[in-house]
Structure formats: C-alpha cells, structure tokens
Write a protein that holds these residues in place. Structure first.
Motif, mmCIF file in Angstrom:
data_model
loop_
_atom_site.group_PDB
_atom_site.id
_atom_site.type_symbol
_atom_site.label_atom_id
_atom_site.label_comp_id
_atom_site.label_asym_id
_atom_site.label_seq_id
_atom_site.Cartn_x
_atom_site.Cartn_y
_atom_site.Cartn_z
ATOM 1 N N LEU A 29 0.848 -1.219 0.285
ATOM 2 C CA LEU A 29 -0.157 0.032 -0.076
ATOM 3 C C LEU A 29 0.811 1.206 0.002
ATOM 4 O O LEU A 29 0.833 2.115 -0.938
ATOM 5 N N VAL A 30 1.784 1.521 0.899
ATOM 6 C CA VAL A 30 2.534 2.460 1.005
ATOM 7 C C VAL A 30 3.387 2.818 -0.242
ATOM 8 O O VAL A 30 3.653 3.920 -0.685
ATOM 9 N N ASP A 31 3.924 1.782 -0.713
ATOM 10 C CA ASP A 31 4.894 1.773 -1.771
ATOM 11 C C ASP A 31 4.199 2.032 -3.183
ATOM 12 O O ASP A 31 4.634 2.749 -3.852
ATOM 13 N N TYR A 32 2.736 1.539 -3.142
ATOM 14 C CA TYR A 32 2.151 1.867 -4.331
ATOM 15 C C TYR A 32 1.930 3.378 -4.475
ATOM 16 O O TYR A 32 1.814 3.881 -5.335
ATOM 17 N N ARG A 44 5.512 5.298 -4.727
ATOM 18 C CA ARG A 44 6.167 4.968 -6.116
ATOM 19 C C ARG A 44 5.407 4.794 -7.088
ATOM 20 O O ARG A 44 5.718 5.237 -8.192
ATOM 21 N N GLY A 45 4.334 3.940 -7.076
ATOM 22 C CA GLY A 45 3.784 3.394 -8.045
ATOM 23 C C GLY A 45 2.939 4.453 -8.669
ATOM 24 O O GLY A 45 2.672 4.760 -10.091
ATOM 25 N N LEU A 46 2.320 5.417 -7.881
ATOM 26 C CA LEU A 46 1.627 6.476 -8.257
ATOM 27 C C LEU A 46 2.562 7.879 -8.469
ATOM 28 O O LEU A 46 2.089 8.962 -8.550
ATOM 29 N N GLY A 47 3.780 7.877 -7.583
ATOM 30 C CA GLY A 47 4.592 8.864 -7.690
ATOM 31 C C GLY A 47 4.048 10.035 -6.859
ATOM 32 O O GLY A 47 4.204 11.397 -7.003
ATOM 33 N N ARG A 48 3.382 9.782 -5.508
ATOM 34 C CA ARG A 48 2.848 10.759 -4.796
ATOM 35 C C ARG A 48 3.512 11.159 -3.575
ATOM 36 O O ARG A 48 3.431 11.837 -2.577
ATOM 37 N N HIS A 94 7.905 -6.718 -13.407
ATOM 38 C CA HIS A 94 8.458 -5.061 -13.565
ATOM 39 C C HIS A 94 7.511 -4.356 -12.660
ATOM 40 O O HIS A 94 6.987 -3.290 -13.070
ATOM 41 N N ASN A 95 7.301 -4.539 -11.412
ATOM 42 C CA ASN A 95 6.549 -3.713 -10.347
ATOM 43 C C ASN A 95 5.167 -3.465 -10.792
ATOM 44 O O ASN A 95 4.822 -2.449 -10.618
ATOM 45 N N ASN A 96 4.364 -4.671 -11.070
ATOM 46 C CA ASN A 96 2.970 -4.347 -11.529
ATOM 47 C C ASN A 96 1.941 -4.427 -10.484
ATOM 48 O O ASN A 96 1.709 -5.684 -10.023
#
Length: 409
Positions: free
Chosen positions: A242-245, A248-252, A374-376
C-alpha cells in the motif's frame, strides 16, 4: 486480594467485573504478542540496517523468523494449554514475548536475534490460538462478538503504534527502542496477570443430535479454513504494497504514502470492535460474507483506480478487516461448533494455522511475482481480489449444499 475470575458468569447478558477484567487481559495479550511483537518490527528495519546491527538480507530473514514461529505456535498452543492449563500457559507465553524484547536490545549475533524473534513468533501464534478460546466460553453468548472485538483490538493498536511510538523511541537509539517495547510489554503482562480465567472451560456434554449436526458442519468448517486462507492472500497485497504503491507506483511521495498507512492503522483499531458488534446483531456467518465482499471490492479498487478518495476508502475498508476478520472467523467457528469448547479451540487452531501459512506464502509469492513483472501493482492487487472472490463463491456454494442436505433430511 487479587481479582481472580475463577468462574465467569454466562447466564446474564451483562458483563461483570470479572468478565471485563478477562477481556482486558485478552486485549493485552493480543497487543503484546501480535500487535507489538510483529508489527513493531517493520519500522525498526531501516534503523537496524543503518546502525549496522544487520545487513538488509539479514534484517528480512529475522523478520521472517517471527512468521515461522507464528506457524509453530499455532500448532503447539492447544497441547501447551492442556499440559499447563490456559492461565499458566498464557502467563508463560506473555513472559517469553516480554523477555524477547529485552533480549533483542543486545545484538550479540544473528543467531541470537533469530532465536528470540522465532521464540516471540511461537508465543504469538500460541497466544492467538488460546487467548479468545480461554475467555469467550465464560462470556454470555450475546456479548461474545463485542468481547472478541475488544480482545483483538490489540492488533490494531499494534499497527498504530508501529507508526507512532517506534519513531519516538528511535530518537533515543535502537537499544532504547527495544528496551522501551520490553517495558511496555512488561506493564501489559502485569495488567493481564490476574485477568486470565483460572480454570479451563468445562468439558462439553454433546448430545446425539448435536453430534449429528456437527457431522454436517464439518464441510462448513473445512470451507471456512479455505476461506480464511484465501482471506490472507487477499489482505497481503495491501499490507505489503500500500505505502509503496502510493509513494512510488503513483509517484505521490513517501510522506503521502505514510499518511495512508496512518489511515490504515486507525481503521485497524476500530475494525475488530465494529465487526464484532455487527456480528452480534446479524450473525457471524452473514457478517463474514459481507466482509469478504467489501474486502474484494476494496482490493479491486486499488487495482482499478488512482483517485485519492477511492484509495482512502479502500484503505479504510482493508485496515478495518485486517484485524476485524479475526473476531468474525472466530465467532463463525463458535456458530459451527456450538457447546464444544474443545473442538472450538481445535477448529480455531486449524483456521489460524491456515491463515498464517497462506499469509507467508502470499508474502513470498507476491514478492516474486512483483519483481518478475516489472513492479506491476495492479496485477498483485487483482490476485488478492480474485482470492477473496473465490472465498465468497465458496461460501455461497457450501450454503447451497447445506440447504440441499437439510431439504433431504
């Protein structure tokens, strides 16, 4: 003179002082053994590496030691209570977890640290099996949902403490942080010491019609174990990513990601109490079915939407059920195996073991899948939603089978 609840009343719907004291002891047990022993380790990992206590790979291995111990503890909890009595076993296990915190303040070697992390995990798994099944048989049936929710409130408090208490303790150093956790565990152990019921629940007297009904309940129990295992697979993606998403995943950014974790922790605090109270009103089976739907929708939303409000709503739902499913499944076990405290504990032990096993499998499996795609993030969340959908369908299927059997009887 100490308050020793040797026989908690079960004829009244109200909770007297003994029942409240036993509930407090249960909350202390779940907070120390799971809330602190498991969740407080995660925010300590960066400091363990930066202070050169351990390498990054060693820190991860030491974290896994607690999960391995949890599996062992879930298996040995019942034999331990049979040999020592519930009260003595729970007191001993609380002392062991407390000692582990103090021992971890001294990084004598990797094997030393691994031993104590493993031991704290074993104690946590055993306490998870014993804590509610030692108390609930003495609680009036209409209040068991509330009491089980209060007992497992400690899980949510541990998640919240992992984001608030640990950073403050770390200002004074790693050794002080571990010692501080030990002092807190020692205080909670002392608070719970006389709260545990002094006698094991009475041996059940199962009538012939109850035994016949229990035979039909075996299928429901086996499906419940599978559902609880699938539930673990459904919750792990949010617990891990959750935190990583968000960051990094959403770039926030990490700061906003941390805010979502605080929201997750706050929801985890209220989750057991809300779920327990709802189950008292509509039944544990129905409440758990609704819970599966809500969790599945929430994990799917993480895969499908990047909207801040949608993410916040999904975070709250998943935070609530991370801890809230525990009293729901425990209550469902009691519904399926009424009046038999021995079989209730056996069934709860098997359910806890299934959850722990698939939580570990999910953690490693999702990590492998994540690194090889690839971090999907969306794929991982979709896998979790699929697991919860299977659990829900299985619940509908077993209900249909049971209805068909009842029609033929």
């Amino acid at each position: 003179m100490s308050a020793t609840p040797s026989a908690l009343p079960s004829t009244s719907n109200s909770l007297d002082a003994h029942a409240i004291f036993a509930t407090l002891a249960g909350l202390c047990g779940s907070l120390v053994a799971i809330g602190l022993a498991r969740f407080a380790y995660t925010p300590l990992i960066p400091s363990l590496i930066q202070a050169h206590w351990f390498t990054s790979s060693q820190a991860v291995t030491l974290g896994a030691a607690n999960f391995a111990g949890y599996l062992i503890g879930a298996l040995i909890g019942r034999p331990l209570a049979s040999a020592l009595t519930n009260r003595r076993a729970l007191r001993m296990l609380m002392v062991v977890v407390t000692a582990a915190f103090f021992a971890c303040a001294y990084p004598l070697s990797v094997s030393w640290f691994f031993f104590w992390r493993l031991l704290s995990g074993i104690s946590g798994g055993a306490i998870m099996v014993l804590v509610a099944t030692s108390i609930l048989p003495h609680i009036p049936a209409p209040r068991r949902g509330f009491v089980s929710g209060m007992i497992f409130l400690g899980l949510g408090l541990g998640i919240a403490a992992s984001g608030t208490l640990i950073p403050r303790l770390l200002h004074f150093g790693l050794q002080t942080a571990w010692t501080g956790l030990g002092v807190l565990a020692l205080v909670l152990t002392a608070v719970s010491w006389f709260g545990w019921p002094s006698a094991n629940p009475p041996a059940p007297v199962v009538a012939s019609h109850d035994a016949h009904a229990h035979g039909h309940g075996n299928l429901r129990l086996r499906v419940l174990y599978g559902q609880y295992a699938a539930n673990a697979l459904g919750l792990v993606p949010a617990m891990v990513l959750l935190v990583d998403y968000v960051a990094r995943g959403l770039g926030r950014g990490a700061a906003l990601g941390a805010n979502y974790w605080v929201l997750y922790g706050l929801a985890a605090i209220v989750g057991p109490v809300i779920c327990g109270n709802v189950a008292d009103r509509i039944g544990f089976g129905r409440a758990y079915r609704i819970g599966l739907v809500l969790q599945g929708v929430a994990v799917a939303l993480l895969a499908l939407s990047a909207n801040a409000y949608v993410l916040a709503a999904a975070t709250v739902i998943l935070g609530m059920f991370t801890c809230g499913i525990v009293p729901l499944v425990l209550g469902r076990v009691h519904e399926l195996v009424p009046h038999d405290h021995v079989e209730q504990r056996a069934a709860w032990s098997r359910a806890t073991t299934a959850f722990a096993l698939f939580q570990a499998i999910g953690g490693y499996g999702y990590s492998y899948l994540f690194s090889h795609t690839h971090n999907n993030y969306a794929l991982i969340f979709a896998c979790g939603a699929t697991a919860l959908a299977f659990a829900f369908v299985a619940d509908l299927a077993v209900a249909a089978v049971a209805k068909g059997r009842a029609a033929k009887a």
